[in-house]
Design a protein around this motif. Structure first.
Motif, PDB file in Angstrom:
ATOM      1  N   ASP A  84       3.995  -3.586   4.612  1.00 34.72           N
ATOM      2  CA  ASP A  84       2.935  -3.735   5.604  1.00 34.72           C
ATOM      3  C   ASP A  84       2.139  -2.455   5.793  1.00 34.72           C
ATOM      4  OD1 ASP A  84       3.237  -6.513   7.132  1.00 34.72           O
ATOM      5  OD2 ASP A  84       5.212  -5.810   6.537  1.00 34.72           O
ATOM      6  N   THR A  85       2.802  -1.329   5.643  1.00 32.84           N
ATOM      7  CA  THR A  85       2.116  -0.040   5.754  1.00 32.84           C
ATOM      8  C   THR A  85       2.985   1.020   5.102  1.00 32.84           C
ATOM      9  OG1 THR A  85       0.959   1.456   7.278  1.00 32.84           O
ATOM     10  CG2 THR A  85       3.109   0.596   8.001  1.00 32.84           C
ATOM     11  N   PHE A  86       2.488   2.249   5.091  1.00 28.87           N
ATOM     12  CA  PHE A  86       3.200   3.344   4.451  1.00 28.87           C
ATOM     13  C   PHE A  86       3.165   4.576   5.351  1.00 28.87           C
ATOM     14  CE2 PHE A  86       1.350   0.672   1.175  1.00 28.87           C
ATOM     15  CZ  PHE A  86       2.453   0.409   0.370  1.00 28.87           C
ATOM     16  N   VAL A  87       4.223   5.367   5.280  1.00 28.79           N
ATOM     17  CA  VAL A  87       4.289   6.641   5.991  1.00 28.79           C
ATOM     18  C   VAL A  87       4.441   7.745   4.948  1.00 28.79           C
ATOM     19  CG1 VAL A  87       5.577   8.051   7.619  1.00 28.79           C
ATOM     20  CG2 VAL A  87       5.293   5.597   8.056  1.00 28.79           C
ATOM     21  N   GLN A  88       3.524   8.687   4.966  1.00 33.35           N
ATOM     22  CA  GLN A  88       3.537   9.765   3.987  1.00 33.35           C
ATOM     23  C   GLN A  88       4.645  10.763   4.299  1.00 33.35           C
ATOM     24  OE1 GLN A  88      -0.054  12.079   4.023  1.00 33.35           O
ATOM     25  NE2 GLN A  88       0.145  12.665   1.887  1.00 33.35           N
ATOM     26  N   THR A  89       5.348  11.208   3.261  1.00 29.39           N
ATOM     27  CA  THR A  89       6.424  12.178   3.460  1.00 29.39           C
ATOM     28  C   THR A  89       6.225  13.472   2.670  1.00 29.39           C
ATOM     29  OG1 THR A  89       7.775  11.249   1.667  1.00 29.39           O
ATOM     30  CG2 THR A  89       8.097  10.334   3.889  1.00 29.39           C
ATOM     31  N   ASP A  90       5.715  13.381   1.455  1.00 30.65           N
ATOM     32  CA  ASP A  90       5.563  14.563   0.598  1.00 30.65           C
ATOM     33  C   ASP A  90       4.231  14.506  -0.130  1.00 30.65           C
ATOM     34  OD1 ASP A  90       8.488  16.036   0.086  1.00 30.65           O
ATOM     35  OD2 ASP A  90       8.660  13.932   0.647  1.00 30.65           O
ATOM     36  N   GLN A  91       3.688  15.685  -0.418  1.00 24.38           N
ATOM     37  CA  GLN A  91       2.435  15.775  -1.163  1.00 24.38           C
ATOM     38  C   GLN A  91       2.446  17.027  -2.007  1.00 24.38           C
ATOM     39  OE1 GLN A  91       0.028  13.304  -0.556  1.00 24.38           O
ATOM     40  NE2 GLN A  91      -1.068  14.030  -2.366  1.00 24.38           N
ATOM     41  N   ASP A 121      12.492   2.259   0.918  1.00 22.59           N
ATOM     42  CA  ASP A 121      11.958   2.650  -0.384  1.00 22.59           C
ATOM     43  C   ASP A 121      11.042   3.853  -0.244  1.00 22.59           C
ATOM     44  OD1 ASP A 121      13.248   0.566  -1.657  1.00 22.59           O
ATOM     45  OD2 ASP A 121      11.547  -0.800  -1.500  1.00 22.59           O
ATOM     46  N   LEU A 122      11.328   4.903  -1.023  1.00 19.97           N
ATOM     47  CA  LEU A 122      10.442   6.054  -1.151  1.00 19.97           C
ATOM     48  C   LEU A 122       9.731   5.934  -2.485  1.00 19.97           C
ATOM     49  CD1 LEU A 122      12.400   7.137   1.102  1.00 19.97           C
ATOM     50  CD2 LEU A 122      11.899   9.422   0.188  1.00 19.97           C
ATOM     51  N   LEU A 123       8.425   5.837  -2.436  1.00 16.44           N
ATOM     52  CA  LEU A 123       7.618   5.578  -3.622  1.00 16.44           C
ATOM     53  C   LEU A 123       6.691   6.754  -3.887  1.00 16.44           C
ATOM     54  CD1 LEU A 123       7.352   2.826  -1.471  1.00 16.44           C
ATOM     55  CD2 LEU A 123       7.161   1.826  -3.742  1.00 16.44           C
ATOM     56  N   THR A 124       6.626   7.189  -5.125  1.00 17.87           N
ATOM     57  CA  THR A 124       5.743   8.290  -5.493  1.00 17.87           C
ATOM     58  C   THR A 124       4.627   7.777  -6.393  1.00 17.87           C
ATOM     59  OG1 THR A 124       7.508   9.921  -5.332  1.00 17.87           O
ATOM     60  CG2 THR A 124       5.560  10.547  -6.604  1.00 17.87           C
ATOM     61  N   MET A 140      -2.038  15.002  -8.634  1.00 15.56           N
ATOM     62  CA  MET A 140      -1.616  14.853  -7.249  1.00 15.56           C
ATOM     63  C   MET A 140      -0.457  13.879  -7.177  1.00 15.56           C
ATOM     64  SD  MET A 140      -4.047  13.747  -4.039  1.00 15.56           S
ATOM     65  CE  MET A 140      -3.545  12.056  -3.746  1.00 15.56           C
ATOM     66  N   HIS A 141       0.630  14.292  -6.539  1.00 14.78           N
ATOM     67  CA  HIS A 141       1.805  13.444  -6.357  1.00 14.78           C
ATOM     68  C   HIS A 141       1.948  13.131  -4.866  1.00 14.78           C
ATOM     69  CE1 HIS A 141       3.083  14.639 -10.446  1.00 14.78           C
ATOM     70  NE2 HIS A 141       2.744  15.863 -10.081  1.00 14.78           N
ATOM     71  N   THR A 142       1.934  11.851  -4.523  1.00 10.02           N
ATOM     72  CA  THR A 142       2.041  11.419  -3.134  1.00 10.02           C
ATOM     73  C   THR A 142       3.293  10.573  -2.962  1.00 10.02           C
ATOM     74  OG1 THR A 142      -0.375  11.297  -3.021  1.00 10.02           O
ATOM     75  CG2 THR A 142       0.868  10.220  -1.243  1.00 10.02           C
ATOM     76  N   THR A 143       4.175  10.962  -2.063  1.00  8.53           N
ATOM     77  CA  THR A 143       5.383  10.186  -1.784  1.00  8.53           C
ATOM     78  C   THR A 143       5.261   9.564  -0.396  1.00  8.53           C
ATOM     79  OG1 THR A 143       6.750  11.600  -3.189  1.00  8.53           O
ATOM     80  CG2 THR A 143       7.895  10.215  -1.589  1.00  8.53           C
ATOM     81  N   VAL A 144       5.499   8.256  -0.332  1.00 11.41           N
ATOM     82  CA  VAL A 144       5.399   7.511   0.917  1.00 11.41           C
ATOM     83  C   VAL A 144       6.647   6.669   1.112  1.00 11.41           C
ATOM     84  CG1 VAL A 144       2.874   7.411   0.851  1.00 11.41           C
ATOM     85  CG2 VAL A 144       4.210   5.561  -0.186  1.00 11.41           C
ATOM     86  N   VAL A 145       6.933   6.326   2.363  1.00  9.93           N
ATOM     87  CA  VAL A 145       7.973   5.353   2.678  1.00  9.93           C
ATOM     88  C   VAL A 145       7.292   4.006   2.862  1.00  9.93           C
ATOM     89  CG1 VAL A 145       9.769   4.674   4.311  1.00  9.93           C
ATOM     90  CG2 VAL A 145       9.389   7.096   3.803  1.00  9.93           C
ATOM     91  N   GLY A 146       7.776   2.982   2.169  1.00 14.36           N
ATOM     92  CA  GLY A 146       7.239   1.639   2.343  1.00 14.36           C
ATOM     93  C   GLY A 146       7.818   0.999   3.600  1.00 14.36           C
ATOM     94  N   ILE A 147       6.942   0.565   4.500  1.00 18.33           N
ATOM     95  CA  ILE A 147       7.353  -0.019   5.776  1.00 18.33           C
ATOM     96  C   ILE A 147       7.074  -1.515   5.764  1.00 18.33           C
ATOM     97  CG2 ILE A 147       7.026   0.014   8.281  1.00 18.33           C
ATOM     98  CD1 ILE A 147       8.244   2.578   7.166  1.00 18.33           C
ATOM     99  N   THR A 148       8.081  -2.331   6.126  1.00 19.08           N
ATOM    100  CA  THR A 148       7.905  -3.777   6.214  1.00 19.08           C
ATOM    101  C   THR A 148       7.783  -4.196   7.666  1.00 19.08           C
ATOM    102  OG1 THR A 148      10.258  -4.318   6.392  1.00 19.08           O
ATOM    103  CG2 THR A 148       9.357  -4.004   4.166  1.00 19.08           C
ATOM    104  N   ASP A 149       7.551  -5.503   7.893  1.00 19.74           N
ATOM    105  CA  ASP A 149       7.367  -5.989   9.260  1.00 19.74           C
ATOM    106  C   ASP A 149       8.644  -5.892  10.091  1.00 19.74           C
ATOM    107  OD1 ASP A 149       8.847  -7.998   8.102  1.00 19.74           O
ATOM    108  OD2 ASP A 149       7.314  -9.549   8.314  1.00 19.74           O
ATOM    109  N   ALA A 150       9.776  -5.609   9.454  1.00 19.92           N
ATOM    110  CA  ALA A 150      11.015  -5.435  10.208  1.00 19.92           C
ATOM    111  C   ALA A 150      11.064  -4.080  10.911  1.00 19.92           C
ATOM    112  CB  ALA A 150      12.222  -5.574   9.283  1.00 19.92           C
ATOM    113  N   ASP A 151      10.199  -3.170  10.481  1.00 20.84           N
ATOM    114  CA  ASP A 151      10.231  -1.807  11.013  1.00 20.84           C
ATOM    115  C   ASP A 151       9.215  -1.561  12.122  1.00 20.84           C
ATOM    116  OD1 ASP A 151      12.198  -0.799   9.069  1.00 20.84           O
ATOM    117  OD2 ASP A 151      10.599  -1.183   7.625  1.00 20.84           O
TER     118      ASP A 151
END
Length: 347
Positions: A84-91, A121-124, A140-151
């Protein structure tokens, strides 16, 4: 915890090249520099850029993220549509050639890594940018956490629909694209033309304000405090293309489980890069910039937030005349950068 709508780990290596180039505009560079409060003359004046040997305005270090926002939309809307959305963790920004006015940038986009940690899930995503010469200018390397509707609150998607900018397709995508996602197979990397890393950033003579001999391990950079208002967040959203409402809408920030509206992670990174390059005196002497986000800067509606930047020399390489700078960023007593470093070259 609701699982993603497909086995995203099986899609590591999915890759494509953007169909069109991103042309870097003179006024876009100025708009972005203003948004990240970077007033070094090379971002504003052709004469100043010319003194460093460049034919046009030089883009700030994190400017390339604006092109990545457009390039990555296809990946987010298909392969990664189970979230549903993503939260950025690393760049991480690897700089091989400065981006200047008139550059025509094409991006290879790759889902380069998926890790599952604590049930998430941490996705780069890796963007490899080439310019009109065919050379790689930045990676450019972007790492995000995948967020579902449960979160998040179940009503967040409908609320976003009512406030998001007109013209963006924000409808729930999982059902519509799940069949496409299952059918996706990684693009063979040998089907894309090879490119070489531009040597410019590592071979040109830096024109830094300090010489290598002036530095010692442990020496501190002059501290900088930056003021951020809701207006700054709205402006950055428009300039960068990152229109996530958690950065400007109280209700949606609350539905996402946040205490209030928060500054874009990439905005704080842009501020951090400018903090280092202002000290350097030559923004094109920065060759790598990496940030791990550990917290966020809260920006209230009736008062500005303050982000405080400090830095110190972590290490020096006398043979290469380079330094690694460690950057700290704090807001309201919270450390918003976990580990942040910049690799720089010195005169």
């Amino acid at each position: 915890m609701v699982e993603a709508a497909f086995d995203v780990a099986g899609l590591v290596g999915h890759r494509y090249r953007t169909d069109d180039y991103y042309e870097v505009g003179r006024e876009k560079i100025r708009e972005y520099a203003r948004a990240v409060q970077d007033f070094h003359p090379v971002h504003w004046s052709e004469a100043a850029a010319g003194e460093l040997g460049y034919a046009g305005l030089v883009a700030p270090t994190t400017f390339i993220s604006t092109a990545a926002m457009l390039a990555n939309r296809r990946l987010l809307d298909t392969v990664m549509a189970g979230y549903d959305t993503f939260v950025q963790t690393d760049q991480v920004f690897e700089v091989y050639k400065p981006v200047v006015t008139g550059d025509r940038l094409v991006s290879d986009v790759e889902l380069s890594s998926v890790r599952r940690i604590a049930g998430r899930d941490l996705l780069t995503i890796t963007n490899t940018f080439t310019d009109q010469t065919g050379d790689i200018v930045q990676i450019m390397h972007t790492t995000v956490v995948g967020i579902t509707d449960a979160d998040v609150d179940a009503g967040i998607s409908d609320t976003i629909e009512r406030v998001i900018m007109t013209g963006l397709d924000t409808a729930s995508r999982a059902a519509a694209v799940s069949a496409d996602a299952e059918a996706v197979t990684p693009t063979a990397t040998d089907s894309l033309p090879a490119a070489r890393l531009s040597p410019i950033s590592r071979t040109r003579s830096p024109r830094t304000a300090l010489r290598f001999e002036d530095l010692t391990v442990g020496a501190e950079l002059p501290a900088r405090s930056v003021r951020l208002t809701r207006g700054d967040l709205v402006n950055y959203a428009g300039v960068s293309g990152d229109v996530n409402p958690i950065h400007w809408h109280d209700r949606i920030a609350a539905l996402a489980g946040l205490p209030d509206v928060i500054a874009h992670g990439m905005l704080t990174m842009g501020l951090g890069a400018g903090f280092v390059t202002a000290w350097l005196g030559d923004p094109t002497a920065l060759t790598r910039y990496g940030v791990r986000l550990s917290n966020y800067a809260i920006i209230e509606s009736d008062s500005p937030g303050i982000v405080e930047f400090t830095g110190r020399i972590k290490s020096l390489d006398p043979d290469a005349r380079t330094a690694v700078v460690v950057i700290t960023a704090k807001s309201a007593g919270r450390k918003i950068f976990g580990l942040a470093t910049a690799d720089v070259r010195l005169a």
